[in-house]
Design a protein around this motif. Structure first.
Motif, PDB file in Angstrom:
ATOM      1  N   MET A 117       0.834  -1.210   0.000  1.00  0.00           N
ATOM      2  CA  MET A 117       0.000   0.000   0.000  1.00  0.00           C
ATOM      3  C   MET A 117       0.861   1.250   0.000  1.00  0.00           C
ATOM      4  SD  MET A 117      -3.077  -1.151   2.557  1.00  0.00           S
ATOM      5  CE  MET A 117      -3.762   0.487   2.647  1.00  0.00           C
ATOM      6  N   LEU A 118       1.945   1.234   0.765  1.00  0.00           N
ATOM      7  CA  LEU A 118       2.845   2.394   0.775  1.00  0.00           C
ATOM      8  C   LEU A 118       3.489   2.605  -0.591  1.00  0.00           C
ATOM      9  CD1 LEU A 118       4.645   2.148   4.244  1.00  0.00           C
ATOM     10  CD2 LEU A 118       2.915   3.786   3.526  1.00  0.00           C
ATOM     11  N   ASN A 119       3.855   1.516  -1.272  1.00  0.00           N
ATOM     12  CA  ASN A 119       4.446   1.632  -2.604  1.00  0.00           C
ATOM     13  C   ASN A 119       3.422   2.170  -3.599  1.00  0.00           C
ATOM     14  OD1 ASN A 119       7.076   0.883  -2.155  1.00  0.00           O
ATOM     15  ND2 ASN A 119       6.653  -1.293  -2.413  1.00  0.00           N
ATOM     16  N   ALA A 120       2.164   1.784  -3.458  1.00  0.00           N
ATOM     17  CA  ALA A 120       1.126   2.254  -4.369  1.00  0.00           C
ATOM     18  C   ALA A 120       0.855   3.745  -4.173  1.00  0.00           C
ATOM     19  CB  ALA A 120      -0.160   1.453  -4.162  1.00  0.00           C
ATOM     20  N   LEU A 121       0.989   4.228  -2.961  1.00  0.00           N
ATOM     21  CA  LEU A 121       0.736   5.634  -2.675  1.00  0.00           C
ATOM     22  C   LEU A 121       1.913   6.538  -3.047  1.00  0.00           C
ATOM     23  CD1 LEU A 121      -1.038   5.318   0.768  1.00  0.00           C
ATOM     24  CD2 LEU A 121      -2.098   5.798  -1.457  1.00  0.00           C
ATOM     25  N   ALA A 122       3.088   6.003  -3.113  1.00  0.00           N
ATOM     26  CA  ALA A 122       4.282   6.817  -3.377  1.00  0.00           C
ATOM     27  C   ALA A 122       4.522   7.027  -4.852  1.00  0.00           C
ATOM     28  CB  ALA A 122       5.503   6.164  -2.757  1.00  0.00           C
TER      29      ALA A 122
END
Length: 53
Positions: free
Chosen positions: A48-53
């Protein structure tokens, strides 16, 4: 190998086998399902963090 040697296993692992055979009574224990669930949740969090960044 000479006939006087003991072929009871690897010499390099002898200390580890004795170390892991003994269990401490006051050692913390965790259910394996808890460890797997934590790993899955951590993986989803990182994705999820990778998708948001």
């Amino acid at each position: 190998m000479s006939s006087g040697q003991n072929s009871g296993g690897l010499m390099s692992s002898a200390g580890l086998v004795r170390y892991f055979d003994e269990e401490s009574r006051n050692a913390p224990t965790m259910d394996p399902r808890t460890v797997v669930a934590f790993g899955v949740l951590l993986g989803v969090f990182v994705l999820m963090l990778n998708a948001l960044a």
